[in-house]
Structures are given as structure tokens and as C-alpha cells.
Motif scaffolding. Structure first.
Motif, PDB file in Angstrom:
ATOM      1  N   THR A 147       0.800  -1.166   0.082  1.00  0.00           N
ATOM      2  CA  THR A 147      -0.246   0.343   0.187  1.00  0.00           C
ATOM      3  C   THR A 147       0.621   0.870  -0.038  1.00  0.00           C
ATOM      4  O   THR A 147       1.876   0.875   0.589  1.00  0.00           O
ATOM      5  N   LYS A 148      -0.115   2.183  -0.711  1.00  0.00           N
ATOM      6  CA  LYS A 148       0.672   3.390  -0.438  1.00  0.00           C
ATOM      7  C   LYS A 148       1.816   4.026   1.207  1.00  0.00           C
ATOM      8  O   LYS A 148       2.582   3.995   0.737  1.00  0.00           O
ATOM      9  N   GLU A 149       0.659   3.607   2.287  1.00  0.00           N
ATOM     10  CA  GLU A 149       0.997   4.220   3.255  1.00  0.00           C
ATOM     11  C   GLU A 149       2.249   3.417   4.053  1.00  0.00           C
ATOM     12  O   GLU A 149       3.158   3.627   5.210  1.00  0.00           O
ATOM     13  N   GLN A 191       6.063   3.930   2.246  1.00  0.00           N
ATOM     14  CA  GLN A 191       6.136   5.171   2.445  1.00  0.00           C
ATOM     15  C   GLN A 191       7.051   4.734   4.530  1.00  0.00           C
ATOM     16  O   GLN A 191       7.900   5.898   4.703  1.00  0.00           O
ATOM     17  N   VAL A 214       2.855   0.615  -5.841  1.00  0.00           N
ATOM     18  CA  VAL A 214       1.566   0.658  -5.252  1.00  0.00           C
ATOM     19  C   VAL A 214       0.892   1.156  -6.380  1.00  0.00           C
ATOM     20  O   VAL A 214       0.810   1.276  -7.284  1.00  0.00           O
ATOM     21  N   ASP A 263      -3.424   2.556  -7.021  1.00  0.00           N
ATOM     22  CA  ASP A 263      -3.693   3.625  -7.777  1.00  0.00           C
ATOM     23  C   ASP A 263      -5.413   3.571  -6.922  1.00  0.00           C
ATOM     24  O   ASP A 263      -5.414   2.507  -5.827  1.00  0.00           O
ATOM     25  N   GLN A 287       6.094   4.257  -6.702  1.00  0.00           N
ATOM     26  CA  GLN A 287       6.964   4.323  -5.356  1.00  0.00           C
ATOM     27  C   GLN A 287       7.923   5.418  -5.229  1.00  0.00           C
ATOM     28  O   GLN A 287       7.853   6.845  -5.156  1.00  0.00           O
TER      29      GLN A 287
END
Length: 130
Positions: free
Chosen positions: A73-75, A78, A95, A97, A106
């Protein structure tokens, strides 16, 4: 490209490893397949991780390919970046969209070279379909 999921290496041995998804694209200059198509082809490994517990579970994180991707996931991507714990073998962190319909990059990583020979990769991809 040819795909398989849950591809195992060194099956039945103490250091058995499984990769979530492996793709193979034969080398076909000018769309011609010849004896070099397999040896010069590209193997891509995709490991999918959803959270820190999954990441640190000891399962996965096997990056044997010409190109190696960590899908998350994006989170969580990160978080891995901020903690500086993205494995060095990873070429890209991918990741989804907003619609979860495609992946985008990412983070770029350092990557590595293929860790196994073409014949072993193809054999394990074929066995994963049994």
C-alpha cells in the motif's frame, strides 16, 4: 510475458523460499524467437506485503530476478522508506492507484542481478502450475 504465482525454490530443503509472483519475458529482438530467447529473457519477481507483521514474518522477501518489485500500500511503502528498511535487492516499490486497478512506482531502489539460472526459473514456474 508468462506468469505464475507462489513459485518455490529449493523445495523440501531447509532454505526453501517462495515468491508471490514470477513473470518471464523472452528476449525477442525484432519479434524473432531463437536459442537466445530464454537465456537473455527477463525474470521479474513480485513480493506482496500488506503490513509490518507481514514484512517481518520471515515469509517472502525473496528477490532472485532480473527485476524485483515490492508491492504494497502507499502508506506502508512510505513507512518502509522512512524507516529505511526497503531491501536493497528491490528495483521498485509498487503501489496501487486509488481504484486498485493498476500499479505505479512509489520508490526506485538499487536492484540486483538475477540470482538463479533461466532453466531453474522456468522449471519452478512450470511446477507452480501443477
Amino acid at each position: 510475458m508468462y506468469w505464475s504465482s507462489e513459485v518455490s525454490f529449493d523445495k523440501g530443503m531447509q532454505n526453501e523460499r517462495r515468491i508471490d509472483f514470477v513473470g518471464f519475458k523472452p528476449y525477442t529482438p525484432d519479434m524473432v524467437t531463437d536459442f537466445n530467447s530464454v537465456e537473455l529473457g527477463r525474470f521479474e519477481c513480485y513480493e506482496v506485503k500488506s503490513c509490518m507483521a507481514d514484512f517481518k514474518s520471515g515469509n517472502g522477501l525473496t528477490f532472485y530476478g532480473d527485476k524485483n518489485y515490492l508491492v504494497t500500500t502507499k502508506e506502508f511503502g512510505q513507512e518502509l522508506y522512512e524507516k529505511m528498511i526497503i531491501p536493497w535487492q528491490v528495483d521498485q516499490v509498487l503501489v496501487p492507484d486509488k481504484n486498485w486497478s493498476k500499479l505505479y512506482t512509489q520508490r526506485e531502489g538499487t536492484g540486483t542481478h538475477r540470482q538463479r539460472v533461466s532453466s531453474e526459473f522456468l522449471w519452478e514456474i512450470a511446477k507452480a502450475h501443477e
